[in-house]
Motif scaffolding. Structure first.
Motif, PDB file in Angstrom:
ATOM      1  N   ASP A 145       0.725  -1.326  -0.016  1.00 49.30           N
ATOM      2  CA  ASP A 145      -0.034   0.002   0.043  1.00 49.30           C
ATOM      3  C   ASP A 145       0.953   1.371   0.067  1.00 49.30           C
ATOM      4  O   ASP A 145       1.786   1.329   0.803  1.00 49.30           O
ATOM      5  CB  ASP A 145      -0.955  -0.156   1.249  1.00 49.30           C
ATOM      6  N   ILE A 146       0.839   2.122  -1.104  1.00 53.18           N
ATOM      7  CA  ILE A 146       1.701   2.999  -1.333  1.00 53.18           C
ATOM      8  C   ILE A 146       1.615   4.244  -0.097  1.00 53.18           C
ATOM      9  O   ILE A 146       2.436   5.106   0.189  1.00 53.18           O
ATOM     10  CB  ILE A 146       1.395   4.153  -2.571  1.00 53.18           C
ATOM     11  N   LEU A 147       0.416   3.993   0.686  1.00 57.21           N
ATOM     12  CA  LEU A 147       0.368   4.934   1.895  1.00 57.21           C
ATOM     13  C   LEU A 147       0.960   4.278   3.323  1.00 57.21           C
ATOM     14  O   LEU A 147       1.134   5.085   4.190  1.00 57.21           O
ATOM     15  CB  LEU A 147      -1.242   5.279   2.375  1.00 57.21           C
ATOM     16  N   ASN A 148       1.308   3.233   3.181  1.00 61.47           N
ATOM     17  CA  ASN A 148       1.771   2.485   4.473  1.00 61.47           C
ATOM     18  C   ASN A 148       3.212   1.854   3.881  1.00 61.47           C
ATOM     19  O   ASN A 148       3.520   0.456   4.237  1.00 61.47           O
ATOM     20  CB  ASN A 148       0.820   1.665   4.833  1.00 61.47           C
ATOM     21  N   VAL A 149       4.047   2.209   3.445  1.00 60.71           N
ATOM     22  CA  VAL A 149       5.481   1.904   2.947  1.00 60.71           C
ATOM     23  C   VAL A 149       6.316   1.275   3.831  1.00 60.71           C
ATOM     24  O   VAL A 149       6.880   0.320   3.945  1.00 60.71           O
ATOM     25  CB  VAL A 149       6.166   2.799   1.862  1.00 60.71           C
ATOM     26  N   SER A 150       6.595   2.321   5.024  1.00 59.60           N
ATOM     27  CA  SER A 150       7.513   1.960   5.939  1.00 59.60           C
ATOM     28  C   SER A 150       7.214   0.554   6.494  1.00 59.60           C
ATOM     29  O   SER A 150       8.067  -0.127   7.210  1.00 59.60           O
ATOM     30  CB  SER A 150       7.821   3.118   7.039  1.00 59.60           C
ATOM     31  N   ALA A 151       6.115   0.394   6.842  1.00 56.67           N
ATOM     32  CA  ALA A 151       5.589  -0.596   7.787  1.00 56.67           C
ATOM     33  C   ALA A 151       5.701  -2.141   6.794  1.00 56.67           C
ATOM     34  O   ALA A 151       5.289  -3.183   7.343  1.00 56.67           O
ATOM     35  CB  ALA A 151       4.133  -0.574   8.101  1.00 56.67           C
ATOM     36  N   ALA A 152       5.655  -1.903   5.542  1.00 57.77           N
ATOM     37  CA  ALA A 152       5.692  -3.133   4.937  1.00 57.77           C
ATOM     38  C   ALA A 152       6.782  -3.944   4.618  1.00 57.77           C
ATOM     39  O   ALA A 152       6.750  -5.171   4.349  1.00 57.77           O
ATOM     40  CB  ALA A 152       5.467  -2.711   3.201  1.00 57.77           C
ATOM     41  N   PHE A 153       8.287  -3.277   4.794  1.00 57.12           N
ATOM     42  CA  PHE A 153       9.309  -4.055   4.756  1.00 57.12           C
ATOM     43  C   PHE A 153       9.964  -4.308   6.135  1.00 57.12           C
ATOM     44  O   PHE A 153      11.087  -3.913   6.239  1.00 57.12           O
ATOM     45  CB  PHE A 153      10.174  -3.360   3.771  1.00 57.12           C
ATOM     46  N   LYS A 154       9.187  -5.166   6.803  1.00 57.32           N
ATOM     47  CA  LYS A 154       9.899  -5.582   8.321  1.00 57.32           C
ATOM     48  C   LYS A 154      10.925  -6.576   8.044  1.00 57.32           C
ATOM     49  O   LYS A 154      10.943  -7.511   6.866  1.00 57.32           O
ATOM     50  CB  LYS A 154       8.574  -6.112   9.033  1.00 57.32           C
ATOM     51  N   ASP A 155      11.682  -6.809   8.940  1.00 61.16           N
ATOM     52  CA  ASP A 155      12.830  -7.861   8.790  1.00 61.16           C
ATOM     53  C   ASP A 155      12.454  -9.340   8.639  1.00 61.16           C
ATOM     54  O   ASP A 155      13.187  -9.915   7.920  1.00 61.16           O
ATOM     55  CB  ASP A 155      13.808  -7.734  10.007  1.00 61.16           C
ATOM     56  N   ASP A 156      11.186  -9.633   9.138  1.00 62.44           N
ATOM     57  CA  ASP A 156      11.107 -11.135   8.987  1.00 62.44           C
ATOM     58  C   ASP A 156      10.852 -11.345   7.443  1.00 62.44           C
ATOM     59  O   ASP A 156      10.822 -12.485   6.859  1.00 62.44           O
ATOM     60  CB  ASP A 156       9.838 -11.460   9.974  1.00 62.44           C
ATOM     61  N   LEU A 157       9.897 -10.544   6.860  1.00 66.11           N
ATOM     62  CA  LEU A 157       9.645 -10.658   5.532  1.00 66.11           C
ATOM     63  C   LEU A 157      10.748 -10.355   4.588  1.00 66.11           C
ATOM     64  O   LEU A 157      11.012 -11.336   3.756  1.00 66.11           O
ATOM     65  CB  LEU A 157       8.578  -9.461   5.277  1.00 66.11           C
ATOM     66  N   LEU A 158      11.506  -9.444   4.882  1.00 68.13           N
ATOM     67  CA  LEU A 158      12.884  -9.441   4.001  1.00 68.13           C
ATOM     68  C   LEU A 158      13.894 -10.760   4.039  1.00 68.13           C
ATOM     69  O   LEU A 158      14.355 -10.921   3.124  1.00 68.13           O
ATOM     70  CB  LEU A 158      13.777  -8.322   4.502  1.00 68.13           C
ATOM     71  N   GLU A 159      13.856 -11.115   5.430  1.00 70.34           N
ATOM     72  CA  GLU A 159      14.693 -12.449   5.636  1.00 70.34           C
ATOM     73  C   GLU A 159      14.110 -13.704   4.710  1.00 70.34           C
ATOM     74  O   GLU A 159      14.530 -14.345   4.308  1.00 70.34           O
ATOM     75  CB  GLU A 159      14.493 -12.767   7.040  1.00 70.34           C
ATOM     76  N   ALA A 160      12.410 -13.693   4.733  1.00 69.72           N
ATOM     77  CA  ALA A 160      11.979 -14.703   3.987  1.00 69.72           C
ATOM     78  C   ALA A 160      12.069 -14.676   2.416  1.00 69.72           C
ATOM     79  O   ALA A 160      12.212 -15.886   1.683  1.00 69.72           O
ATOM     80  CB  ALA A 160      10.545 -14.707   4.306  1.00 69.72           C
ATOM     81  N   LEU A 161      12.465 -13.219   1.997  1.00 68.40           N
ATOM     82  CA  LEU A 161      12.691 -13.059   0.546  1.00 68.40           C
ATOM     83  C   LEU A 161      14.143 -13.087   0.141  1.00 68.40           C
ATOM     84  O   LEU A 161      14.216 -12.860  -1.285  1.00 68.40           O
ATOM     85  CB  LEU A 161      11.942 -11.745   0.146  1.00 68.40           C
ATOM     86  N   LYS A 162      15.051 -13.394   1.007  1.00 67.03           N
ATOM     87  CA  LYS A 162      16.392 -13.472   0.431  1.00 67.03           C
ATOM     88  C   LYS A 162      16.531 -14.185  -0.665  1.00 67.03           C
ATOM     89  O   LYS A 162      15.948 -15.467  -0.552  1.00 67.03           O
ATOM     90  CB  LYS A 162      17.173 -13.972   1.714  1.00 67.03           C
TER      91      LYS A 162
END
Ligand SMILES: Nc1nc2c(ncn2[C@@H]2O[C@H](COP(=O)(O)OP(=O)(O)OP(=O)(O)O)[C@@H](O)[C@H]2O)c(=O)[nH]1
Ligand SMILES: [Mg+2]
Length: 346
Positions: A71-88
């Motif tokens: 959601d372009i209004l909620n960008v900071s909340a979208a990229f949390k560490d647990d998700l980034l880790e899962a997408l490595k």
């Protein structure tokens, strides 16, 4: 076992109060999806118990390329560490959705720069194939998205992202159908849900819950009041002296301007703002706050020294508040609310 076409839940005809209920197993949509599609209501308890950790596990258990919907209004909340880790190491197409909600005079170049900076900081360990900015009425989206898949010879894509980011809406758009259930209630999609488009397979997934998002912890009947559904019309206030601003009973902001300053609210149409002189703020809070329909206890105080810089505060689930030429602010809020500060983009 048969799954609901709308939300992916396993269908059952035993317990009318449990998820996935159908009168008869030859039906394709569970009762909850049927109600949401035809009445958009909450007769059925829509709060789901899908845990963030379980969705992260689900994302990790597949090695498919991912379309990460944000959601372009909620960008900071979208990229949390647990998700980034899962997408490595995964191939990712980043889709910033709901562009139509941003005010009419938004400078797209500034948004793009902001998103590109954010992406280069956050996605060092993933292969970002493309960055798309879109919204539900974007007529070019399908063409661009499918071209990206073809360019990288991708046949299967898993759609992931926070609840309500618009994953199911985007898949429907690609399918040119209304097959998947969409709604502004968090956790509409309940289970991984596979759909085919010619020789492609798309996997819709349950959204990632973010317990600091106001839209996730506010009661269901109040959700409609805080949800931004139409293009935002910014509310601009000029101020010369110390003032208190109340967004309903959800947030109080005490502001100390540098000579002349301004505050801009990018929030849902219809939310009322009350402003008073700073010295009258406490009085208003004591007398009126707890009787307002939209009210949360202010059990936390966050203070910021803005030093006149142009900054925007993302309040997850509520919107964005911009400050220009302001010396200091104090925000009184429910401790669950999370505030992210960024350079002005809007
Ligand atoms: N204004 C606007 N609303 C959108 C857009 N895309 C989706 N929505 C709305 O956002 C809400 C959530 O959409 P969904 O497609 O259900 O979101 P989701 O990511 O699948 O949500 P979960 O299944 O709960 O994880 C719905 O009310 C949609 O109508 C968009 O581009 N613009
Ligand atoms: Mg969904």
């Amino acid at each position: 076992m048969k799954k609901c076409l709308g939300c992916g839940v396993i269908l059952q005809d035993q317990d009318p109060k449990a998820k996935g209920y159908v009168n008869s197993l030859d039906q394709d949509y569970c009762k909850r999806c049927f109600r949401l599609m035809h009445y958009g209501d909450s007769v059925i308890d829509l709060r789901s118990d899908i845990k963030r950790g379980d969705v992260i596990k689900l994302i990790k258990s597949h090695d498919k390329p991912v379309a990460l919907i944000t959601d372009i209004l909620n960008v900071s909340a979208a990229f949390k560490d647990d998700l980034l880790e899962a997408l490595k190491g995964r191939q990712i197409i980043l889709v910033f959705n709901k562009y139509d909600l941003l005010p009419k005079n938004t400078n797209i170049r500034r948004i793009e720069e902001y998103l590109e900076t954010m992406v280069s900081e956050k996605f060092k360990d993933a292969k970002v194939l493309d960055i798309l900015i879109t919204h539900h009425k974007d007529v070019y989206f399908k063409k661009l998205f499918m071209e990206t898949l073809d360019r990288w010879s991708i046949k299967e894509v898993m759609f992931v992202g926070n609840v309500n980011a618009g994953k199911s809406t985007i898949i429907n758009k690609l399918l040119e159908s209304t097959k998947l259930t969409v709604s502004y209630y968090p956790s509409t999609t309940l289970n991984i849900n596979e759909v085919a488009l010619e020789d492609h397979l798309f996997y819709d997934t349950p959204g990632l819950l973010d317990e600091n998002n106001l839209g996730v912890f506010i009661s269901e009947e109040k959700l409609k009041d805080i949800t931004i559904k139409k293009t935002i019309k910014p509310l601009v206030y000029q101020l010369y002296d110390k003032q208190s601003y109340f967004i309903e009973g959800l947030l109080r902001i005490d502001v100390l301007p540098k000579e002349k300053g301004s505050i801009i609210f990018y929030i849902a149409d219809g939310l009322k703002i009350h402003r008073s002189k700073l010295e009258k703020g406490d009085d208003y809070q004591t007398k009126h706050l707890s009787s307002l329909p939209l009210y949360l206890p202010f059990d936390h105080l966050s203070e910021y020294d803005l030093k006149g810089k142009s900054l925007e505060f993302e309040i997850d689930g509520l919107g964005i508040i911009g400050f220009k030429n302001i010396a200091k602010i104090k925000i009184h809020h429910d401790q669950r609310i999370r505030i992210n500060v960024r350079k002005s983009v809007l």
